[in-house]
Scaffold this motif. Structure first.
Motif, mmCIF file in Angstrom:
data_model
loop_
_atom_site.group_PDB
_atom_site.id
_atom_site.type_symbol
_atom_site.label_atom_id
_atom_site.label_comp_id
_atom_site.label_asym_id
_atom_site.label_seq_id
_atom_site.Cartn_x
_atom_site.Cartn_y
_atom_site.Cartn_z
ATOM 1 N N THR A 134 -13.838 -6.163 22.630
ATOM 2 C CA THR A 134 -13.565 -5.014 21.764
ATOM 3 C C THR A 134 -12.085 -4.858 21.469
ATOM 4 O OG1 THR A 134 -15.540 -3.819 22.479
ATOM 5 C CG2 THR A 134 -13.743 -2.500 21.562
ATOM 6 N N GLY A 135 -11.232 -5.041 22.465
ATOM 7 C CA GLY A 135 -9.801 -4.837 22.261
ATOM 8 C C GLY A 135 -9.229 -5.640 21.109
ATOM 9 N N PRO A 136 -9.332 -6.986 21.150
ATOM 10 C CA PRO A 136 -8.763 -7.770 20.046
ATOM 11 C C PRO A 136 -9.470 -7.572 18.709
ATOM 12 C CG PRO A 136 -9.881 -9.182 21.647
ATOM 13 C CD PRO A 136 -9.784 -7.836 22.261
ATOM 14 N N VAL A 137 -10.813 -7.431 18.735
ATOM 15 C CA VAL A 137 -11.540 -7.251 17.470
ATOM 16 C C VAL A 137 -11.197 -5.903 16.843
ATOM 17 C CG1 VAL A 137 -13.825 -7.012 16.433
ATOM 18 C CG2 VAL A 137 -13.407 -8.794 18.145
ATOM 19 N N ALA A 138 -11.201 -4.847 17.664
ATOM 20 C CA ALA A 138 -10.841 -3.521 17.154
ATOM 21 C C ALA A 138 -9.387 -3.503 16.684
ATOM 22 C CB ALA A 138 -11.068 -2.465 18.230
ATOM 23 N N GLY A 139 -8.523 -4.272 17.360
ATOM 24 C CA GLY A 139 -7.137 -4.358 16.916
ATOM 25 C C GLY A 139 -7.015 -4.921 15.513
ATOM 26 N N LEU A 140 -7.837 -5.899 15.178
ATOM 27 C CA LEU A 140 -7.831 -6.454 13.816
ATOM 28 C C LEU A 140 -8.250 -5.394 12.799
ATOM 29 C CD1 LEU A 140 -9.427 -9.980 14.413
ATOM 30 C CD2 LEU A 140 -7.045 -9.469 13.831
ATOM 31 N N PHE A 141 -9.286 -4.613 13.134
ATOM 32 C CA PHE A 141 -9.708 -3.524 12.245
ATOM 33 C C PHE A 141 -8.586 -2.497 12.081
ATOM 34 C CE2 PHE A 141 -13.941 -5.176 12.732
ATOM 35 C CZ PHE A 141 -14.628 -4.729 11.618
ATOM 36 N N ALA A 142 -7.918 -2.167 13.186
ATOM 37 C CA ALA A 142 -6.829 -1.189 13.120
ATOM 38 C C ALA A 142 -5.691 -1.689 12.237
ATOM 39 C CB ALA A 142 -6.311 -0.890 14.526
ATOM 40 N N ASP A 143 -5.384 -2.975 12.315
ATOM 41 C CA ASP A 143 -4.312 -3.542 11.496
ATOM 42 C C ASP A 143 -4.644 -3.471 10.009
ATOM 43 O OD1 ASP A 143 -2.736 -4.127 13.681
ATOM 44 O OD2 ASP A 143 -3.385 -6.225 13.828
ATOM 45 N N HIS A 144 -5.899 -3.689 9.664
ATOM 46 C CA HIS A 144 -6.282 -3.779 8.254
ATOM 47 C C HIS A 144 -6.763 -2.453 7.664
ATOM 48 C CE1 HIS A 144 -6.343 -8.098 9.280
ATOM 49 N NE2 HIS A 144 -6.127 -8.293 7.996
ATOM 50 N N TYR A 145 -7.400 -1.606 8.492
ATOM 51 C CA TYR A 145 -8.038 -0.404 7.952
ATOM 52 C C TYR A 145 -7.581 0.885 8.618
ATOM 53 C CZ TYR A 145 -11.125 -4.136 6.347
ATOM 54 O OH TYR A 145 -11.616 -5.298 5.809
ATOM 55 N N GLY A 146 -6.655 0.812 9.555
ATOM 56 C CA GLY A 146 -6.175 2.004 10.246
ATOM 57 C C GLY A 146 -6.904 2.243 11.556
ATOM 58 N N TYR A 147 -6.279 3.055 12.400
ATOM 59 C CA TYR A 147 -6.839 3.287 13.729
ATOM 60 C C TYR A 147 -8.187 3.990 13.696
ATOM 61 C CZ TYR A 147 -2.338 1.870 15.657
ATOM 62 O OH TYR A 147 -1.220 1.147 15.993
ATOM 63 N N ALA A 148 -8.418 4.848 12.731
ATOM 64 C CA ALA A 148 -9.695 5.568 12.686
ATOM 65 C C ALA A 148 -10.879 4.614 12.547
ATOM 66 C CB ALA A 148 -9.689 6.575 11.534
ATOM 67 N N SER A 149 -10.651 3.456 11.923
ATOM 68 C CA SER A 149 -11.752 2.530 11.679
ATOM 69 C C SER A 149 -12.372 2.003 12.966
ATOM 70 C CB SER A 149 -11.276 1.353 10.817
ATOM 71 O OG SER A 149 -10.343 0.549 11.521
ATOM 72 N N VAL A 150 -11.597 1.952 14.059
ATOM 73 C CA VAL A 150 -12.164 1.414 15.306
ATOM 74 C C VAL A 150 -13.246 2.345 15.837
ATOM 75 C CG1 VAL A 150 -9.988 0.251 15.849
ATOM 76 C CG2 VAL A 150 -10.455 2.464 16.875
ATOM 77 N N PHE A 151 -13.134 3.638 15.541
ATOM 78 C CA PHE A 151 -14.152 4.582 15.999
ATOM 79 C C PHE A 151 -15.402 4.512 15.109
ATOM 80 C CE2 PHE A 151 -9.943 6.494 17.006
ATOM 81 C CZ PHE A 151 -9.961 6.161 18.356
#
Length: 391
Positions: free
Chosen positions: A352-369
């Motif tokens: 989850t950490g690295p995959v969610a980090g990719l989402f955060a980089d591209h779509y913002g931190y809210a996207s991980v939730f």
């Protein structure tokens, strides 16, 4: 075994002591987590990548040794497995202590540190799976949910206490002082379980690890999907609050932990009483609601409520699905099954950490939730299928 019987009272008292021993051993993991990045970057003068490797390789070792820990528990007994794990905890901390001696080149010190961290992950597998197999055998499979709930409280309680304690010891006594404390705590746990009786070894046909996974993959997948939201919140809620310009980001973790521990305290009996799948379905719905609130919140109060709901929702899923796992295998395979089941959650945390980090980089931190909410919603489906599956 009736809960009013002397035999139950003895088994439950032993369970509490084993939980305390597990708590002490997990402090050896928890106290080192916030210290390692500081030690590697500031004292060994390596970069963030090698600092992250020193932290993460312990969890990789845990994943890779779950099967071995379960098989060992089934073959020689949970007490022997837990004792081995506690001894390996101590050896691991002593290896890390030796790695900090100033007479070694820095590269050799780092290599020894990695060896110690790998041993720590192995010890964690043996201690946890051994404790679960031993306790479920003594308490009975009908109370597996309660056993797993208590073990979770020991683990997450250790992480809550261990982080500030580890930093305080490091600041006053350095890395060597911290490692000596970490080497001592599992020995206290070892003394606590020394005189407790071993559970009876179960005879019967053995099965391969992959065949056992075929029996338990639905509850395993359910707990893995739950772990996405758990890991996403732990890694990114503070950064999300900072990015939004909100205060009280650390309060989100406090509320999450409060909801998590509160549910374990007051509802730890529910899986055994009404069924694991029912508890998991409701819990996943609560977790998904919390994650979607975090994703959509436009003010901190709603985000904090989302963090609280996520903690409440996540709390009972592992013990609920763990009880379902115990029901799906014969007694001689419980340790292997519990080890494989725990690996699903370990993998979810690791990915989850690295995959969610990719989402955060591209779509913002809210996207991980949003990702966490979708995963929890999918988990409702697998929990429903688990409940419908014949055992």
């Amino acid at each position: 075994m009736s809960e009013a019987s002397p035999r139950f009272d003895t088994a439950y008292r032993h369970l509490i002591w084993k939980t305390l021993a597990l708590f002490l051993s997990y402090l050896a993991v928890a106290m080192s987590l916030p210290v390692l990045p500081v030690y590697v970057t500031q004292q060994l003068h390596y970069g963030n990548v090698l600092a992250g490797l020193a932290v993460g390789i312990t969890f990789l070792a845990t994943i890779l040794t779950r099967s071995q820990a379960g098989t060992l528990t089934d073959r020689i007994g949970g007490k022997h497995s837990m004792r081995r794990g506690l001894v390996i905890y101590t050896i691991a901390s002593l290896v890390c202590w030796v790695s900090a001696w100033p007479l070694f080149p820095i590269s050799f010190s780092y290599g020894l540190l990695i060896v110690g961290r790998l041993l720590l992950g192995w010890g964690e597998s043996l201690a946890l799976v051994g404790m679960l197999g031993w306790s479920i055998e003594q308490m009975g499979p009908a109370r597996a949910g309660r056993v797993i709930a208590l073990s979770g409280m020991a683990i997450y309680g250790a992480f809550a206490v261990g982080s500030p304690l580890g930093l305080a010891i490091f600041q006053h006594f350095g890395f060597t002082g911290l490692m000596l404390v970490c080497a001592t705590l599992p020995l206290l746990g070892l003394a606590m379980i020394k005189n407790m009786p071993e559970g009876a070894l179960q005879n019967g046909v053995r099965e391969s690890f992959w065949r056992i996974l075929g029996r338990i993959w639905r509850p395993g997948l359910t707990v893995g999907l739950q772990g996405v939201g758990f890991a996403a919140l732990g890694a990114f809620i503070t950064l999300h609050f900072i990015n939004q310009g909100w205060a009280y980001g650390s309060l989100g973790l406090t509320l999450f932990g409060s909801g998590f521990v509160g549910m374990r305290l007051f509802c730890g009996h529910l899986p055994d009483k009404i069924g694991g799948s029912r508890v998991a379905i409701v819990s996943l719905a609560i977790e998904a609601t919390g994650q979607f609130l975090l994703w959509s919140a436009n003010e901190p109060a709603w985000a904090l409520l989302g963090a609280l709901l996520t903690g409440i929702g996540c709390s009972m899923i592992f013990p609920s699905m763990g009880m379902e796992v115990v029901k799906r295998v014969p007694p001689q395979l419980r340790g292997t099954a519990v080890g494989g089941f725990a690996a699903f959650q370990d993998i979810a945390y690791g990915l989850t950490g690295p995959v969610a980090g990719l989402f955060a980089d591209h779509y913002g931190y809210a996207s991980v939730f949003l990702v966490g909410g979708i995963a929890a919603t999918m988990g409702i489906g697998t929990a429903i299928l688990t409940g419908r599956e014949k055992t």
